[in-house]
Write a protein that holds these residues in place. Structure first.
Motif, mmCIF file in Angstrom:
data_model
loop_
_atom_site.group_PDB
_atom_site.id
_atom_site.type_symbol
_atom_site.label_atom_id
_atom_site.label_comp_id
_atom_site.label_asym_id
_atom_site.label_seq_id
_atom_site.Cartn_x
_atom_site.Cartn_y
_atom_site.Cartn_z
ATOM 1 N N THR A 78 0.859 -1.181 0.000
ATOM 2 C CA THR A 78 0.000 0.000 0.000
ATOM 3 C C THR A 78 0.903 1.241 0.000
ATOM 4 N N PRO A 79 0.349 2.401 -0.361
ATOM 5 C CA PRO A 79 1.162 3.626 -0.270
ATOM 6 C C PRO A 79 1.738 3.836 1.137
ATOM 7 N N GLU A 80 0.971 3.532 2.157
ATOM 8 C CA GLU A 80 1.451 3.709 3.526
ATOM 9 C C GLU A 80 2.640 2.790 3.825
ATOM 10 N N GLU A 81 2.590 1.557 3.332
ATOM 11 C CA GLU A 81 3.710 0.634 3.533
ATOM 12 C C GLU A 81 4.943 1.114 2.769
ATOM 13 N N LEU A 82 4.710 1.622 1.570
ATOM 14 C CA LEU A 82 5.823 2.150 0.783
ATOM 15 C C LEU A 82 6.450 3.360 1.471
ATOM 16 N N TRP A 83 5.627 4.246 2.043
ATOM 17 C CA TRP A 83 6.145 5.440 2.728
ATOM 18 C C TRP A 83 6.963 5.048 3.960
ATOM 19 N N GLN A 84 6.610 3.937 4.604
ATOM 20 C CA GLN A 84 7.405 3.468 5.742
ATOM 21 C C GLN A 84 8.763 2.946 5.270
ATOM 22 N N PHE A 134 10.230 3.713 2.412
ATOM 23 C CA PHE A 134 10.944 4.772 1.692
ATOM 24 C C PHE A 134 10.585 6.141 2.273
ATOM 25 N N PRO A 135 11.045 6.415 3.489
ATOM 26 C CA PRO A 135 10.697 7.696 4.108
ATOM 27 C C PRO A 135 11.393 8.860 3.398
ATOM 28 N N ILE A 136 10.874 10.037 3.635
ATOM 29 C CA ILE A 136 11.541 11.240 3.146
ATOM 30 C C ILE A 136 12.794 11.427 3.993
ATOM 31 N N TYR A 137 13.890 11.617 3.325
ATOM 32 C CA TYR A 137 15.167 11.829 3.990
ATOM 33 C C TYR A 137 15.881 12.934 3.232
ATOM 34 N N LEU A 138 16.278 13.976 3.923
ATOM 35 C CA LEU A 138 17.000 15.079 3.291
ATOM 36 C C LEU A 138 18.456 15.060 3.723
ATOM 37 N N LYS A 182 11.537 23.012 3.142
ATOM 38 C CA LYS A 182 11.703 21.556 3.056
ATOM 39 C C LYS A 182 12.131 20.969 4.400
ATOM 40 N N LEU A 183 13.079 21.623 5.063
ATOM 41 C CA LEU A 183 13.553 21.130 6.356
ATOM 42 C C LEU A 183 12.451 21.175 7.409
ATOM 43 N N LYS A 184 11.609 22.195 7.340
ATOM 44 C CA LYS A 184 10.482 22.318 8.269
ATOM 45 C C LYS A 184 9.468 21.187 8.055
ATOM 46 N N LEU A 185 9.239 20.829 6.798
ATOM 47 C CA LEU A 185 8.235 19.814 6.454
ATOM 48 C C LEU A 185 8.748 18.379 6.588
ATOM 49 N N TRP A 186 10.058 18.204 6.544
ATOM 50 C CA TRP A 186 10.673 16.881 6.499
ATOM 51 C C TRP A 186 10.140 15.949 7.579
ATOM 52 N N ASP A 197 3.046 12.366 -0.320
ATOM 53 C CA ASP A 197 2.037 13.215 -0.964
ATOM 54 C C ASP A 197 1.816 14.500 -0.166
ATOM 55 N N ALA A 198 1.690 14.375 1.154
ATOM 56 C CA ALA A 198 1.474 15.558 1.993
ATOM 57 C C ALA A 198 2.691 16.476 1.952
ATOM 58 N N TYR A 199 3.875 15.900 1.938
ATOM 59 C CA TYR A 199 5.117 16.681 1.850
ATOM 60 C C TYR A 199 5.136 17.495 0.551
ATOM 61 N N THR A 200 4.823 16.839 -0.552
ATOM 62 C CA THR A 200 4.800 17.517 -1.852
ATOM 63 C C THR A 200 3.711 18.586 -1.878
ATOM 64 N N ASN A 201 2.525 18.252 -1.401
ATOM 65 C CA ASN A 201 1.419 19.214 -1.398
ATOM 66 C C ASN A 201 1.735 20.450 -0.564
ATOM 67 N N ALA A 202 2.454 20.272 0.537
ATOM 68 C CA ALA A 202 2.784 21.398 1.409
ATOM 69 C C ALA A 202 3.783 22.359 0.752
ATOM 70 N N LYS A 203 4.483 21.905 -0.275
ATOM 71 C CA LYS A 203 5.443 22.759 -0.997
ATOM 72 C C LYS A 203 4.834 23.398 -2.239
ATOM 73 N N THR A 204 3.652 22.982 -2.620
ATOM 74 C CA THR A 204 3.068 23.370 -3.898
ATOM 75 C C THR A 204 2.932 24.877 -4.077
#
Length: 182
Positions: A9-15, A17-21, A149-153, A161-168
């Protein structure tokens, strides 16, 4: 037993493959150039390649994923390119009539050393290039973007999706500025 990526599921994939800066790495440009050579050897078309995304913006933190925009002249080429890439190890992430996104470097164990996102688009659908060029020409705005980006990370570490939307809103604002300053 591990699930195949296609079964997650997308949720499993996000776990997995987390966002990492990370701070900017000069080798991202070399990775881009190496991948373009591979892509050119696979694709029989006269197409354009562009390094986009935060790894193409000098001096800012980015996800260590190299984004490549591939622009084609006609819609049917996009489908044919995607087919060729799929047969050569790229995975389709999303698809609609005029856009296809693929990736390489996602494994059942997490990220590979080199990870790529390919964005297949028509030649006039290149907003990411305007944004990249504007930020590279305006380092103060690039640093504002980095700060966002650092604030949203951490807030959206497991929700891409939420990370991308918050930068839109930020991205749209400076893309439009870039388009009007040409």
């Amino acid at each position: 037993m591990k699930k195949a990526l296609s079964e997650m599921t997308p949720e499993e994939l996000w776990q997995l493959f987390p966002i990492y800066l990370t701070e900017h790495k000069d080798h991202w440009e070399a990775w881009y150039n190496e991948e373009v050579k591979i892509l050119q050897s696979l694709l029989p078309y006269d197409i354009r390649f562009h390094h986009i995304g935060s790894t193409a913006i000098k001096g800012i933190f980015a996800k260590p994923i190299v984004d490549i925009l591939i622009s084609a002249d006609i819609q049917s080429e996009i489908r044919q390119i995607a087919e060729i890439l799929q047969k050569n190890g790229y995975i389709i992430m999303s698809s609609n009539e005029n856009r296809i996104s693929l990736n390489k470097g996602y494994t059942e164990d997490g990220f590979a050393e080199k990870v790529f996102h390919l964005h297949l688009r028509l030649k006039d659908d290149i907003n990411e290039i305007y944004f990249r060029d504007y930020l590279n020409a305006h380092q103060d705005i690039a640093k504002e973007y980095e700060k966002l980006k650092l604030k949203l990370w951490k807030k959206y570490e497991h929700n891409r999706d939420a990370y991308t939307n918050a930068k839109t809103e930020f991205v749209k604002k400076y893309t439009e500025l870039a388009k009007h300053s040409i």
